[in-house]
Design an enzyme around this catalytic site. Structure first.
Site, mmCIF file in Angstrom:
data_model
loop_
_atom_site.group_PDB
_atom_site.id
_atom_site.type_symbol
_atom_site.label_atom_id
_atom_site.label_comp_id
_atom_site.label_asym_id
_atom_site.label_seq_id
_atom_site.Cartn_x
_atom_site.Cartn_y
_atom_site.Cartn_z
ATOM 1 N N LYS A 1 -23.016 74.374 68.479
ATOM 2 C CA LYS A 1 -22.571 74.421 67.080
ATOM 3 C C LYS A 1 -23.698 73.938 66.203
ATOM 4 O O LYS A 1 -24.298 72.890 66.459
ATOM 5 C CB LYS A 1 -21.344 73.488 66.911
ATOM 6 C CG LYS A 1 -20.801 73.456 65.488
ATOM 7 C CD LYS A 1 -19.857 74.613 65.244
ATOM 8 C CE LYS A 1 -19.537 74.839 63.768
ATOM 9 N NZ LYS A 1 -20.506 75.748 63.097
ATOM 10 N N GLN B 1 -28.739 67.843 66.013
ATOM 11 C CA GLN B 1 -27.349 68.304 65.912
ATOM 12 C C GLN B 1 -26.514 67.814 67.099
ATOM 13 O O GLN B 1 -25.314 67.563 66.951
ATOM 14 C CB GLN B 1 -27.333 69.838 65.845
ATOM 15 C CG GLN B 1 -26.061 70.440 65.275
ATOM 16 C CD GLN B 1 -26.014 70.453 63.749
ATOM 17 O OE1 GLN B 1 -27.003 70.772 63.108
ATOM 18 N NE2 GLN B 1 -24.879 70.110 63.176
ATOM 19 N N LYS C 1 -25.456 64.285 66.122
ATOM 20 C CA LYS C 1 -24.614 64.353 64.927
ATOM 21 C C LYS C 1 -23.218 64.839 65.301
ATOM 22 O O LYS C 1 -22.206 64.245 64.928
ATOM 23 C CB LYS C 1 -25.261 65.321 63.925
ATOM 24 C CG LYS C 1 -24.566 65.396 62.592
ATOM 25 C CD LYS C 1 -24.990 66.634 61.783
ATOM 26 C CE LYS C 1 -26.469 66.688 61.533
ATOM 27 N NZ LYS C 1 -26.802 67.740 60.516
ATOM 28 N N LYS D 1 -28.862 75.411 66.823
ATOM 29 C CA LYS D 1 -29.387 75.756 65.487
ATOM 30 C C LYS D 1 -30.086 77.086 65.607
ATOM 31 O O LYS D 1 -30.555 77.456 66.678
ATOM 32 C CB LYS D 1 -30.405 74.703 65.029
ATOM 33 C CG LYS D 1 -30.621 74.688 63.529
ATOM 34 C CD LYS D 1 -29.601 73.805 62.852
ATOM 35 C CE LYS D 1 -29.661 73.888 61.352
ATOM 36 N NZ LYS D 1 -28.806 72.843 60.742
ATOM 37 N N GLY E 1 -23.856 77.768 58.007
ATOM 38 C CA GLY E 1 -24.960 77.825 57.053
ATOM 39 C C GLY E 1 -25.933 76.665 57.175
ATOM 40 O O GLY E 1 -25.677 75.672 57.849
ATOM 41 N N ASP E 2 -27.056 76.804 56.519
ATOM 42 C CA ASP E 2 -28.053 75.744 56.332
ATOM 43 C C ASP E 2 -28.913 76.258 55.166
ATOM 44 O O ASP E 2 -28.430 77.092 54.379
ATOM 45 C CB ASP E 2 -28.864 75.516 57.619
ATOM 46 C CG ASP E 2 -29.692 74.219 57.577
ATOM 47 O OD1 ASP E 2 -29.111 73.139 57.755
ATOM 48 O OD2 ASP E 2 -30.920 74.286 57.323
ATOM 49 N N THR F 1 -20.628 68.517 53.104
ATOM 50 C CA THR F 1 -21.840 67.765 53.438
ATOM 51 C C THR F 1 -22.172 66.772 52.323
ATOM 52 O O THR F 1 -22.425 65.587 52.575
ATOM 53 C CB THR F 1 -23.026 68.717 53.678
ATOM 54 O OG1 THR F 1 -22.610 69.717 54.604
ATOM 55 C CG2 THR F 1 -24.221 67.975 54.214
ATOM 56 N N ASN G 1 -26.537 73.666 48.055
ATOM 57 C CA ASN G 1 -25.180 73.280 48.452
ATOM 58 C C ASN G 1 -25.018 71.756 48.547
ATOM 59 O O ASN G 1 -24.095 71.190 47.954
ATOM 60 C CB ASN G 1 -24.856 73.948 49.805
ATOM 61 C CG ASN G 1 -23.547 73.444 50.377
ATOM 62 O OD1 ASN G 1 -23.518 72.476 51.118
ATOM 63 N ND2 ASN G 1 -22.448 74.068 49.989
#
Ligand code: NDP
Ligand code: 2IT
Length: 449
Positions: free
Chosen positions: A93, A114, A117, A129, A168-169, A212, A243
């Protein structure tokens, strides 16, 4: 202890030799390994069973050609990637980044972070990622769509609701997720939760766009509470205007704080009078719809514009780096501290260089590393996955209160872990050890894979 140090030095050397030209990946790995010394002393079996040796090597790395045709009819070729780093505690993920700077080292650092996290969120998600060196800036919607369709045509072989769930990123928001989802559905003939960050009316979750930024503010709130303090009345320096930056500003306004800056890759806006809700709406329209530059904010509201500058010279008690990696160096950190900034909550991933982190820790600042502070985004992606599996949608209040609770728990977990391992107040150590332990135990349970 001596043996552990020697083992870690040797491991880092091996990683360096095996991954040349990937400075960001090495930076992220070194920070975690440095934090793990006390845990390895207590649990030597992690070394004996090769947990670390396995954890620093991605399970799978996919690199592919992404050909597409621009509006002039010319063929363009970009490179696509997906790093499937660890599936110890759940399907891979993590987000997709579309930016010309994307390379394998950057995506490996992001996928590696990640893992920890996602572990901290307490939800069952592994680490991954991906992305591309495609630059969505200046491209038409039709070009972005054709690119996304080509990208997903290959990616679809490697992802799935129970395998790997991208989101997204940088450079990937609601528009891109829509195009990617449409192509996945067409190829697989399945309406499934393969991506998160979807729009509301076709499987998305309320609060995911906000999560976020809101989470980074909730984390700052928790850090301040340990000193009997609050965000109300604090001036807050924000970088970025995408964002994360937008929803950081929104939650700060909700809590009575004053955001005083935004930035993009061209420069910084310093609004000494403070960003208001009206000004924030302007930024959302400017960035999400018109896709313009932040200089227009300064022109519209008469604020100061600093071309080619970052916001770190702007005075404020709190800083919310929300743009990109290594955007705060040692000098910036010293400037922030000398301007009396005592709270740093990382909305971005690894926005501070190791030297900058040392400056914050030595100054006794409340420093919330990205793995913990920005985990609200992926946590809410986890909530989107749950809703998709159950085929239900929770209301705004429900998702927001779950997010808030998750951020409180992450803060408590990092704080208590730091204390247990002899470094009270050190959220870097706390986040790395707490994130690691859950993954390491899962790897032990599952044998050598
Ligand atoms: P967006 O694409 O929405 O916004 C990115 C912002 O950062 C833009 O203002 C952009 O300016 C600026 N920026 C990007 N790269 C650079 C650069 N190299 N130098 C200067 N400015 C730059 O991305 P997000 O807001 O989603 O992401 C921001 C950060 O937050 C990233 O580090 C991301 O990894 C992290 N993050 C995002 C999450 C999410 O859910 N979206 C979750 C957790 C972390 P410009 O428009 O000029 O490029
Ligand atoms: O860095 C991150 O945590 C994200 N870009 C969000 C990942 C996700 O799967 O929601």
């Amino acid at each position: 202890m001596k043996n552990i140090k020697a083992y870690l030095t040797q491991l880092l050397e091996q990683i360096q030799n095996r991954n040349p030209g990937e400075p960001e990946f090495l930076q992220a790995v070194k920070e975690v390994l440095d934090s793990l010394q006390p845990v390895l002393t207590a649990r030597p079996e992690f070394i004996e069973e090769g947990i670390l040796d396995r954890l620093v090597e991605p399970e799978r790395q996919i690199i592919f050609r992404v050909p597409w045709v621009n509006d002039q009819g010319q063929v363009r070729v970009n490179r696509g990637y997906r790093i499937q780093f660890s599936s110890a505690i759940g399907p891979f993920k993590g987000g997709l980044r579309f930016h010309p700077s994307v390379n394998i080292g950057i995506l490996k650092f992001l996928a590696f972070e990640q893992i920890f996290k996602n572990s901290l969120t307490s939800l069952p998600m592994g680490g991954g990622k991906g992305g591309s060196d495609f630059d969505p800036k200046g491209k038409s919607d039709a070009e972005v769509m054709r690119f996304c369709q080509s990208f997903m045509t290959e990616l679809s072989r490697h992802v799935g609701a129970n395998t790997d769930v991208p989101a997204g990123d940088i450079g990937v928001g609601g528009r891109e997720i829509g195009f990617l989802y449409g192509q996945y559905k067409r190829l697989r003939n399945e309406f499934t939760g393969v991506l998160t960050g979807k729009n509301l009316n076709w499987g998305g979750s309320l609060i995911r766009p906000e999560a976020t930024g809101y989470g980074a503010v909730y984390f700052a709130q928790e850090m301040l509470a340990t000193r009997g303090d609050a965000l109300e009345g604090k001036r807050c320096v924000i970088s970025g205007s995408g964002n994360v930056a937008q929803f950081t500003a929104e939650k700060l306004l909700d809590l009575g704080a004053t955001p005083v800056s935004f930035s993009d890759s061209d420069g910084t806006v310093y609004d000494a009078k403070g960003v208001t809700r009206e000004k924030l709406e302007f930024v959302k329209t400017l960035k999400n719809i018109k896709r313009g530059r932040i200089v227009e904010y300064a022109e519209k509201f008469g604020a100061e514009y600093r071309a080619h500058a970052t916001p770190w010279a702007i005075p404020g008690e709190c800083a919310f780096p929300s743009a990109t990696q290594n955007e705060i160096d040692e000098d910036d950190a010293r400037t922030l501290i000398s301007n009396n900034c005592r709270v740093i909550s990382e909305g971005a991933n690894m926005p501070c260089t190791p030297e900058a982190v040392d400056v914050f820790l030595e100054a006794g600042a409340l420093y919330g590393p990205g793995k913990a502070a920005n985990a609200g985004g992926v946590a809410t992606s986890g909530l989107e996955m749950s809703q998709n599996s159950m085929r239900i949608s929770w209301g705004r209040e429900e998702v927001d209160s779950r997010l808030r609770e998750i951020m409180i728990n992450i803060h408590r977990n990092c704080s208590q872990t730091a204390e247990t391992y002899g470094a009270p107040g050190n959220y870097v150590l706390g986040a790395n050890i707490a994130g690691f332990l859950k993954v390491a135990e899962a790897m032990r349970d599952q044998g050598v894979v």
